[in-house]
Design a protein around this motif. Structure first.
Motif, PDB file in Angstrom:
ATOM      1  N   VAL A 197       0.849  -1.312   0.059  1.00  0.00           N
ATOM      2  CA  VAL A 197       0.008   0.047  -0.055  1.00  0.00           C
ATOM      3  C   VAL A 197       1.026   1.399  -0.221  1.00  0.00           C
ATOM      4  CG1 VAL A 197      -1.792   1.396   1.443  1.00  0.00           C
ATOM      5  CG2 VAL A 197      -1.872  -1.340   1.038  1.00  0.00           C
ATOM      6  N   ILE A 198       0.743   2.351  -0.923  1.00  0.00           N
ATOM      7  CA  ILE A 198       1.495   3.289  -1.083  1.00  0.00           C
ATOM      8  C   ILE A 198       0.441   4.498  -0.714  1.00  0.00           C
ATOM      9  CG2 ILE A 198       2.915   4.797  -2.670  1.00  0.00           C
ATOM     10  CD1 ILE A 198       3.088   1.823  -4.247  1.00  0.00           C
ATOM     11  N   ASP A 199       0.620   4.995   0.290  1.00  0.00           N
ATOM     12  CA  ASP A 199      -0.353   6.234   0.790  1.00  0.00           C
ATOM     13  C   ASP A 199       0.326   6.944   2.071  1.00  0.00           C
ATOM     14  OD1 ASP A 199      -2.586   7.507   1.906  1.00  0.00           O
ATOM     15  OD2 ASP A 199      -3.680   6.118   0.740  1.00  0.00           O
ATOM     16  N   PRO A 200       0.413   8.099   2.174  1.00  0.00           N
ATOM     17  CA  PRO A 200       0.859   8.841   3.029  1.00  0.00           C
ATOM     18  C   PRO A 200       0.070   8.801   4.425  1.00  0.00           C
ATOM     19  CG  PRO A 200       0.552  10.364   1.455  1.00  0.00           C
ATOM     20  CD  PRO A 200      -0.110   9.133   0.947  1.00  0.00           C
ATOM     21  N   ARG A 201      -1.184   8.447   4.445  1.00  0.00           N
ATOM     22  CA  ARG A 201      -1.744   7.941   5.660  1.00  0.00           C
ATOM     23  C   ARG A 201      -2.002   6.415   6.139  1.00  0.00           C
ATOM     24  NH1 ARG A 201      -7.218   8.177   4.613  1.00  0.00           N
ATOM     25  NH2 ARG A 201      -7.925   8.534   6.795  1.00  0.00           N
ATOM     26  N   ARG A 202      -1.987   6.255   7.239  1.00  0.00           N
ATOM     27  CA  ARG A 202      -2.139   4.892   7.614  1.00  0.00           C
ATOM     28  C   ARG A 202      -3.781   4.524   7.491  1.00  0.00           C
ATOM     29  NH1 ARG A 202       0.259   0.610  10.232  1.00  0.00           N
ATOM     30  NH2 ARG A 202      -1.167  -0.722  11.446  1.00  0.00           N
ATOM     31  N   THR A 203      -3.909   4.148   6.424  1.00  0.00           N
ATOM     32  CA  THR A 203      -5.337   3.563   6.040  1.00  0.00           C
ATOM     33  C   THR A 203      -5.811   2.180   6.522  1.00  0.00           C
ATOM     34  OG1 THR A 203      -4.840   3.036   3.840  1.00  0.00           O
ATOM     35  CG2 THR A 203      -5.354   5.255   4.029  1.00  0.00           C
ATOM     36  N   GLU A 204      -6.960   2.041   6.478  1.00  0.00           N
ATOM     37  CA  GLU A 204      -7.405   0.414   6.780  1.00  0.00           C
ATOM     38  C   GLU A 204      -6.758  -0.542   6.046  1.00  0.00           C
ATOM     39  OE1 GLU A 204     -11.605  -2.044   7.170  1.00  0.00           O
ATOM     40  OE2 GLU A 204     -11.659   0.251   7.387  1.00  0.00           O
ATOM     41  N   ILE A 205      -6.855  -0.119   4.676  1.00  0.00           N
ATOM     42  CA  ILE A 205      -6.183  -1.316   3.985  1.00  0.00           C
ATOM     43  C   ILE A 205      -4.501  -1.202   4.271  1.00  0.00           C
ATOM     44  CG2 ILE A 205      -5.553   0.218   1.902  1.00  0.00           C
ATOM     45  CD1 ILE A 205      -6.634  -3.501   1.731  1.00  0.00           C
ATOM     46  N   ALA A 206      -3.926   0.028   4.699  1.00  0.00           N
ATOM     47  CA  ALA A 206      -2.513  -0.194   5.054  1.00  0.00           C
ATOM     48  C   ALA A 206      -2.133  -1.024   6.291  1.00  0.00           C
ATOM     49  CB  ALA A 206      -1.848   1.228   5.211  1.00  0.00           C
ATOM     50  N   GLY A 207      -3.081  -0.859   6.986  1.00  0.00           N
ATOM     51  CA  GLY A 207      -2.828  -1.870   8.204  1.00  0.00           C
ATOM     52  C   GLY A 207      -2.841  -3.370   7.826  1.00  0.00           C
ATOM     53  N   LYS A 208      -3.275  -3.868   6.656  1.00  0.00           N
ATOM     54  CA  LYS A 208      -3.296  -5.104   6.239  1.00  0.00           C
ATOM     55  C   LYS A 208      -2.027  -5.521   5.596  1.00  0.00           C
ATOM     56  CE  LYS A 208      -8.380  -5.009   6.075  1.00  0.00           C
ATOM     57  NZ  LYS A 208      -8.866  -5.953   7.113  1.00  0.00           N
ATOM     58  N   ALA A 209      -1.453  -4.446   4.921  1.00  0.00           N
ATOM     59  CA  ALA A 209      -0.376  -4.702   4.021  1.00  0.00           C
ATOM     60  C   ALA A 209       0.688  -5.278   4.562  1.00  0.00           C
ATOM     61  CB  ALA A 209      -0.192  -3.602   3.429  1.00  0.00           C
ATOM     62  N   ASP A 210       1.487  -6.117   3.607  1.00  0.00           N
ATOM     63  CA  ASP A 210       2.807  -6.426   4.030  1.00  0.00           C
ATOM     64  C   ASP A 210       3.904  -5.421   4.099  1.00  0.00           C
ATOM     65  OD1 ASP A 210       2.506  -9.509   3.662  1.00  0.00           O
ATOM     66  OD2 ASP A 210       1.928  -9.115   1.633  1.00  0.00           O
ATOM     67  N   LEU A 211       3.663  -4.463   3.212  1.00  0.00           N
ATOM     68  CA  LEU A 211       4.468  -3.209   3.174  1.00  0.00           C
ATOM     69  C   LEU A 211       3.837  -2.123   2.876  1.00  0.00           C
ATOM     70  CD1 LEU A 211       7.397  -2.013   3.061  1.00  0.00           C
ATOM     71  CD2 LEU A 211       7.125  -2.542   0.687  1.00  0.00           C
ATOM     72  N   HIS A 212       3.938  -1.003   3.945  1.00  0.00           N
ATOM     73  CA  HIS A 212       3.156   0.404   3.684  1.00  0.00           C
ATOM     74  C   HIS A 212       4.085   1.301   3.584  1.00  0.00           C
ATOM     75  CE1 HIS A 212       0.935   3.847   5.774  1.00  0.00           C
ATOM     76  NE2 HIS A 212       0.981   3.886   4.491  1.00  0.00           N
ATOM     77  N   LEU A 213       4.380   1.874   2.075  1.00  0.00           N
ATOM     78  CA  LEU A 213       5.232   2.995   1.784  1.00  0.00           C
ATOM     79  C   LEU A 213       4.407   4.279   1.832  1.00  0.00           C
ATOM     80  CD1 LEU A 213       6.916   1.626  -1.313  1.00  0.00           C
ATOM     81  CD2 LEU A 213       7.486   1.155   0.906  1.00  0.00           C
ATOM     82  N   ARG A 214       5.201   5.434   2.615  1.00  0.00           N
ATOM     83  CA  ARG A 214       4.621   6.577   2.894  1.00  0.00           C
ATOM     84  C   ARG A 214       5.161   7.644   1.993  1.00  0.00           C
ATOM     85  NH1 ARG A 214       3.339   6.916   9.242  1.00  0.00           N
ATOM     86  NH2 ARG A 214       2.240   8.461   8.604  1.00  0.00           N
ATOM     87  N   PRO A 215       4.865   7.839   1.132  1.00  0.00           N
ATOM     88  CA  PRO A 215       5.532   8.929   0.106  1.00  0.00           C
ATOM     89  C   PRO A 215       5.096  10.243   0.502  1.00  0.00           C
ATOM     90  CG  PRO A 215       4.057   7.853  -1.472  1.00  0.00           C
ATOM     91  CD  PRO A 215       4.074   6.954  -0.092  1.00  0.00           C
ATOM     92  N   MET A 216       5.797  11.290   0.444  1.00  0.00           N
ATOM     93  CA  MET A 216       5.122  12.596   0.459  1.00  0.00           C
ATOM     94  C   MET A 216       4.105  12.709  -0.520  1.00  0.00           C
ATOM     95  SD  MET A 216       6.452  14.730   2.768  1.00  0.00           S
ATOM     96  CE  MET A 216       6.548  16.232   2.279  1.00  0.00           C
TER      97      MET A 216
END
Length: 627
Positions: A191-210
């Motif tokens: 999941v590529i998202d600046p916010r920690r969204t619901e789907i980000a909590g399920k991801a193997d990897l959460h990238l948080r670009p500007m």
């Protein structure tokens, strides 16, 4: 009894079953046989009842008095006066001074084709919608690169899924079942998202670009794949153009540079590359609307589409299938009456938008209403849109709408835009009409059914047909007596009949899905191949490659100090129960989320001394708001 139909509370168009007793709808449930939702529904589906029977729903035409208040009039009087005023405005200012603005509240697809047809039959090219801000940037970007846009990739069979700026549990719940199936079989999720969204909590990897730096990340991932040889060499060599130029440009995006540009740690970029490689050739991207809300959005999405070409996702199982059309007739008149000599509003400034979507730019339209541009807009018919609430700089939009000689709004409720209108006409909800629904990702077609009629409330086709009749061109361009006749006419060349769709409420597959069609037929790009580089764009004066441009807020921010405005605001986060500006008047939803809220990172909140439930004033160069 129970009537099967299609939900239009959002654009997912799930199959539903409507329970009717004593001519009143009392329950909406999911249709198990429909492939879009398989019986599941989000909270918005059952709330269709709340919309249809809402005490504030518009049921009578309203005409504004000289004092600014409204009074009820008959539909016959309203239509006669509107037609007379349109004719007079067209005579005085030219028919291109008349425009239509269509919105999500009445649904796009078939419903937007009626005003598109009406305008060109009338002699105006000026069709408007929210697409200047939403959806069409992704559509254009993918069309430019691979010739098609698939709104729903083959999640179910993927081995690695990259979600860019989207949160499907909240915004696209029908995506979640196939994503979960793929996850059970071991698919990786990034999941590529600046916010920690619901789907980000399920991801193997959460990238948080500007925000707005996704394009740089895409180029960095392409560089890694090209350098290590982990890309589809056969596809690139045989079915693409511009690869060498793209590879040379990608070489500039080292992991260290991408880390500086995006704020993503280089080791996380490496890990993302590893997950993509492990998933080959079934690694896919899905891009959400967030990326469009940046000035560099089209090229960011083009870069992500180019990444898809490298990993072999074009028209493959578990990747990005190329949908085949149903082959239905078109309701638009762009071939018969193109009207390019009428200078569509904004087409000279945004030629790609008009070339690809035959749509005018709303910001340029607002300028035309205010008297700027090559000619003025003097009359506007809005169907289910609320630009005085949803377009940028709402105060300026409201001023522009107030300057019109005629503003007509067809709506379910008295919105901010409707309150500015000369005439407000009650619109039919999706439960009061019939239309075709084409699910290109399944190559499936369904037809919705009318569940009820409300006296004095007419569907979209009936409205535009009646207006065309009064202006003298219905016999030629609106010859069908009803929506049902329109549906049958649209289906005639397809081999699918209205009777078949009436017998099978869920619809049916109109064509078996085949893959790798680019081996037998050219892609729908100017070159017929996958375009890492676009000669079409270069000829228009744009960069041929989807070059990365730093977003405005980073370019414009003083490098030495930003103490007066130290925070970055991302707007547009979703709630399950709302869709953009809609359903804010449903009491059970309002109890869940009674007011607009701001989310702060805990560290920022601590600095401010702010806690849950506190009121905060947010100020920018544009204005301020208390949340």
């Amino acid at each position: 009894g129970t009537l099967p139909t299609i939900c239009r509370q959002c654009d997912m168009r799930c199959g539903i079953e409507v329970q009717i007793e004593h001519s009143r709808i009392n329950k909406v449930s999911g249709m198990k046989a429909h492939p879009q939702n398989r019986g599941r529904l989000c909270p918005k589906g059952p709330a269709a009842i709340d919309t249809v029977y809402h005490p504030e729903r518009l049921l009578k035409p309203l005409k504004k008095n000289g004092s600014g208040s409204f009074r009820e009039i008959s539909l016959e009087q309203a239509m006669a006066e509107i037609a007379d005023r349109l004719a007079a405005i067209g005579e005085k200012h030219g028919r291109r001074s008349i425009a239509a603005w269509h919105g999500e509240a009445l649904g796009f697809a078939q419903q937007e084709m009626y005003p598109r047809r009406f305008l060109h039959a009338l002699g105006s090219p000026n069709f408007l919608s929210v697409n200047s801000l939403c959806y069409v940037s992704r559509y254009i970007a993918y069309r430019l690169v691979q010739g098609y846009w698939n709104a729903c990739p083959d999640f179910r069979n993927a081995r690695c899924i990259l979600l860019w700026g989207t949160n499907p549990p909240v915004s696209h719940f029908t995506f979640m079942h196939p994503i979960e199936e793929a996850r059970k079989r071991g698919a990786g999720l990034v999941v590529i998202d600046p916010r920690r969204t619901e789907i980000a909590g399920k991801a193997d990897l959460h990238l948080r670009p500007m925000p707005g730096t996704d394009g740089a990340l895409a180029w960095g991932l392409m560089r890694r794949l090209i350098e290590n040889g982990h890309y589809d060499r056969e596809f690139v060599a045989g079915y693409s153009v511009g690869f060498d130029e793209a590879a040379a440009y990608a070489a500039e995006f080292t992991r260290e540079k991408v880390g500086r540009l995006t704020g993503v740690p280089p080791e996380q970029i490496d890990e993302c590359g590893r997950l993509i490689i492990e998933g080959l050739p079934r690694s896919i991207n899905y891009v959400g609307v967030s990326l469009e809300h940046q000035e560099n959005g089209v090229n960011a999405v083009r870069a992500i589409a180019c990444l898809g070409g490298l990993i072999g996702s074009v028209d493959r199982v578990g990747a990005d299938p190329w949908p085949e059309p149903l082959g239905e007739r078109s309701l638009t008149l762009y071939d018969e009456l193109p009207l390019l000599d009428q200078e569509p509003i904004g087409a000279a400034d945004y030629p790609v938008l008009y070339d690809f979507y035959k749509e005018c730019n709303t910001m340029k339209a607002v300028e035309a209403m205010l008297g700027f541009g090559p000619y003025p807009l003097r009359a506007l018919i809005v169907s289910g849109g609320n630009p005085a609430n949803t377009n940028p700089n709402v105060a300026r939009v409201a001023e522009a709408l107030s300057r019109l000689d005629l503003l007509v709004v067809r709506e379910l409720f008295l919105t901010e835009t409707a309150a500015l209108a000369d005439y407000v006409l009650p619109a039919a909800s999706f439960l009061e009409r019939s239309e075709l629904h084409i699910y290109s990702h399944y190559q499936w077609v369904s037809m919705s059914r009318r569940a009820l009629r409300i006296p004095g409330v007419v569907d979209e086709y009936s409205f535009w047909r009646d207006l065309a009749r009064r202006l003298g061109f219905a016999e030629r361009y609106f010859p069908w007596q009803s929506e049902e006749e329109v549906n049958r006419w649209l289906l005639e060349p397809t081999g699918v009949t209205g009777e078949q769709l009436e017998q099978h409420a869920e619809g049916g597959e109109y064509k078996e899905v085949h893959f790798e069609k680019y081996r037998q037929q050219p892609l729908a790009t100017p070159s017929g191949k996958f375009e890492f580089s676009s000669q079409y764009l270069e000829d228009l004066g744009y960069p041929a490659l989807p070059v990365y441009e730093e977003p405005y807020y980073l370019r414009s921010r003083p490098k030495d100090s930003s103490e007066d405005r130290p925070y970055l605001l991302i707007s547009g986060a979703r709630r399950r129960v709302y869709l953009h500006s809609r359903y804010r008047n449903i009491p059970r939803f309002l109890r869940l989320h009674p007011r607009a809220e701001i989310e702060l990172h805990p560290q920022d909140a601590a600095v401010l001394g702010a806690g849950q439930g506190d009121k905060i004033r947010v100020s920018s160069e544009v204005g301020s708001i208390v949340l």
